[in-house]
Enzyme design. Sequence first.
Site, PDB file in Angstrom:
ATOM      1  N   LYS A  78       0.855  -1.181   0.000  1.00  0.00           N
ATOM      2  CA  LYS A  78       0.000   0.000   0.000  1.00  0.00           C
ATOM      3  C   LYS A  78       0.898   1.240   0.000  1.00  0.00           C
ATOM      4  O   LYS A  78       1.965   1.239   0.620  1.00  0.00           O
ATOM      5  CB  LYS A  78      -0.897  -0.008   1.239  1.00  0.00           C
ATOM      6  CG  LYS A  78      -1.946   1.104   1.277  1.00  0.00           C
ATOM      7  CD  LYS A  78      -2.812   0.962   2.543  1.00  0.00           C
ATOM      8  CE  LYS A  78      -3.926   1.994   2.590  1.00  0.00           C
ATOM      9  NZ  LYS A  78      -4.772   1.816   3.806  1.00  0.00           N
ATOM     10  N   SER A  85      -9.862  -0.777   7.042  1.00  0.00           N
ATOM     11  CA  SER A  85      -9.272  -0.544   5.723  1.00  0.00           C
ATOM     12  C   SER A  85      -8.560  -1.734   5.095  1.00  0.00           C
ATOM     13  O   SER A  85      -8.179  -1.677   3.928  1.00  0.00           O
ATOM     14  CB  SER A  85      -8.313   0.651   5.784  1.00  0.00           C
ATOM     15  OG  SER A  85      -9.057   1.853   5.828  1.00  0.00           O
ATOM     16  N   SER A 110      -9.677   1.594   2.881  1.00  0.00           N
ATOM     17  CA  SER A 110      -8.837   2.402   2.038  1.00  0.00           C
ATOM     18  C   SER A 110      -7.777   1.616   1.269  1.00  0.00           C
ATOM     19  O   SER A 110      -7.202   2.138   0.303  1.00  0.00           O
ATOM     20  CB  SER A 110      -8.130   3.453   2.901  1.00  0.00           C
ATOM     21  OG  SER A 110      -7.254   2.817   3.814  1.00  0.00           O
TER      22      SER A 110
END
Lengths: 496, 95, 494
Positions: free
Chosen positions: C81, C180, C156
């Site tokens: 990420k 997330s 996210s």
Amino acid sequence: MTGARPAPEAKEALRERYEAVIGLEVHAQLKTASKIFCGCSTRFGAAPNTQVCPVCLGLPGVLPVLNERAVAFAVMTGLAVGATIHPRSVFARKNYFYPDLPKGYQISQYDRPLCEGGAVEILVGDLVKRIGLVRIHLEEDAGKSLHPEGREGIVTTRVDLNRAGVPLIEIVSQPDLRSGVEAYRYLTKLKQILVYLDVCDGNMEEGSLRCDANVSVRPRGTEAFGTKTEIKNLNSFRYVEKAIHYEIDRQIGVIESGGRVVQETLLWDSARSVAETMRSKEEAHDYRYFPEPDLLPLDLDPAWVGSLRASLPELPDALRERLVRDQGVPEYDAEVLTETRSLATYFEETAARSGQPKLASNWIMTELNAVRNRTGQSIEEFPIRPDRLGALIAMVAKGTVSGKIAKQVFERMLSEPDGPEAIVAKHGLLPIDDEAALLALAREVIAANPGPAAEFRAGKEKTFAFLVGQAMKQSRGRAHPEKLQAALRAALGGAG
Amino acid sequence: MPIDANTVRKIAALARLRIDPGEEGRYVSELASILTYVEQLQPLDVSSIEPTSTVVEGPPTPLRPDRIVPCEVREEALEQAPEREGDYFRVPRVV
Amino acid sequence: MSDALTDRTAESIAAAVRGGEASAEEVARAFLARADRTSKRLGSFLHRTPEQAIASARAIDARRAKGERLGALAGVPVALKDNICTRGVPTTCGSRILEGYRPPYDAHVVERLRAADAVFVGKTNCDEFAMGSSTENSAYFPTRNPWDLARVPGGSSGGSAAAVAAREAALALGSDTGGSVRQPAAFCGVYGLKPTYGAVSRYGLVAFASSLDQIGPFARTARDTALLYDAIQGRDERDMTSRPEARPVSLDALEQGVRGLTLGVPRDLLAAEGVAPEIRERFEVASRAFADAGAKIVDVALPHAQYAIATYYLIAPAEASSNLARYDGVRYGLRVPDLDLATMYEATRGQGFGREVKRRILLGTYALSAGYYDAYYLGAQRVRTLIRRDFTEALRSADVLFFPVTPTTAFGIGEKVDDPLAMYLNDIYSIPASLAGVPALSFPAGFGPTGLPIGLQLVGRPFAEETLLRIARAAEAWGDATTRAPAIAREGAA
Ligand SMILES: [Mg+2]
Ligand SMILES: [Zn+2]
């Protein structure tokens, strides 16, 4: 911020009618090798941005890791002033924007500080006054913003982050101080304690010690506090004293001219010796303190605190009392001798070597300090170490040398490595007490002064003192006083 | 309305955020609806409850020994700076 | 051959590379080829690093040729990420304010994965600073759901979830603050684990809400999830909140089945309205299956979980408002020049941050500001205590808690962007475990009538990640939840 200033002659009278109430916030830089939350060096004066890492640069993703020695130093300071050391304290974020504050917040302590209470004792006149402490807490320093002056059209500020993350303790006093002089004494004493503890070098020029003052005045005899102002940028003890005097008079002036003191933050301009408004109450920051989630609450192991307590060095007050009690030196001498730990040690060693504490104290406070004031040498640098000075004082005590000769030996020892005995021998400074030699000397003096000699023989007793003086002079002060007089009388009488 | 435009302007200033006047109204209503939603906590009597600022429990984490760890990051860091002056970060004049 | 490789588990890839049956380079090339076909349409990556991937794969092959012993993730392609710092590789957190920013250091998890001989294939898309549940808040472009490109992958960590589901990477790391990792895992039909707070070092994870953030693994099987978790967990002296209690998961233990374990079902939480029927149905089917497999199902209560969203949306924004103060245009990232410092700050932050981030900074600043702190922030911290107690209590009578991850399957792109509160309310099932700091796993539990994946959640006692994976592993036998691939992952297959 321009309140009517009272005329100088009126000042004293006015000061009598008002009482100042002063509290100080001192930031002291702790003498750790590395910063409080990262491994960067804390050394002063390094090239810009050389002592930085991702953590103290506040790069995205970094986390603080607390330096154990910084905590130890803060605890030691708390113990030294008799504060309560909280077994659990909490770090908090103080949020505000400034270019030299990399994270946009300062990691400090807020509602749960490490230490609370305690006091520092200062001498006011000849009575001891306790200045209470509110708290001592740990926090990180910010970087340095440089605003290059002089050049035209400078529109930028430079940021050096070497200092960002250097460990500080903030020491907040109660509003127990009543004058600039008391504030000066308090700071001097506080610095002395920190330096004795060896947790801070006390160097104001390098910013190791910084001070803000909260000042208000009230009519003498009233209880309620007046409106206070805060003075910042006080980077020497003398400025603190000066700025406080300035602010007391200003506030009195405002009140006397029918005005009201407004709560504000002032900036001391040492060049012009005035304090000017930096920020009004309305502009006061909203720091949005909250517990620092990257650091757990600081839990202290009681055993560890105990070991720190046990390791505390002897502090100035205790040392002073001990010198008075055990060495029998006067209060005043003890005060001077304990100014620094190293001076006190120098004294103790000299006293031990000579067995003459009082003489040792006299010599250090007069001869030695006179030379140091002349040369600016620190006690560590002083060329005559306690063993040589002690030996010399012992000779004086034994009467081996007169005080006069001793001073000559002392002067020579400044430039010569030899001990006092060697110097006395080498430069023929030994006293003359041999009868024959003294008789010879006496005859010389009589021959050289026939007039006075005749007068004496004629019964004029007081010329004898003159002849003794001449003989002593001839011997460059080395002649044994009693034996010389005997020799003179003999010579004067014999040659009849 | 638990929050008004004036308050939003104050907070935005505190947070150093420029909010375009055109968007202000939208922020006000969005924040208002969120704050109205969180109002549901107010009836709870938690006065006697200890706040949780960290969920970490157990023995305290050891502190860092006071050792210097050299770091050669200056050049890499300064290269990232929007503006530098020699070895300094450079910002508009602080007045 | 190449698609055969991308379909294999990380476990079998690592074994093949260690055993010389496949080279790390051919594995890397297979996954890079997949991503070439799909990543642009999916918007899964913000920065791909094919050259570095090939280079490190070759280095791994060379070390094997020299007879060196290779790590647990030998040659396994991993996506990160974009809020995880990678030295010299852009790390933008999906924000304009960090456009072009290259960290001078690696995150702890990156060091650990490199030590395990993993191969990094790129930085995945995410909601700006991990604030969002759909990856539509990325300042660059949204990520699409591999199962239906018209839908969101969740967020996210949407890019990481999509990349693993689409076989663009065998494994990926995300970060979970209020769901997330778990929510996008559920939307994309893969595993997503939020470890116990303190199990994985946060050093190098760009902070959103420090008291909640945890880095978590994405994988297609329980064993792969364990493999990745084992590689990154453990104490790190650069993070004072990282804990020595963390311990690796034993792959053998995952095979023990569910017999003898007690699953607690928080009925009150399930009763919440707005829970889609297909989610309820999947949940009931799964609980029956667990019961048939020998698990004990009991009811538990989480009386304060209903306050979790309100609590979270005070605490997380408050911490975020402080964590994001460092983006001021002084030392890195975007600066909007101005002769006045204050104007420079406001312009830089006003332009550099997106709407959701600004909204949360405003909310958090408000919650911490003078006069509101006690009512909002402190009050929320007190309620957080009640929520934690609920979990401690419930996890006394049950080994794990069992409930959905999301009230619905993946929603349409643009469907919720204009209603932040509605977006927040979707986190009803993921936020409570975040506030309690306990481990929570989202595992693939099958598909809804329209073929969209459904994930279910297991929540355990602190540092009991193994139990969660053991239970999910047992469920893998019951269907094709972990073997079915989205069509996009089949395109161009030989
Ligand atoms: Mg301070
Ligand atoms: Zn540093």
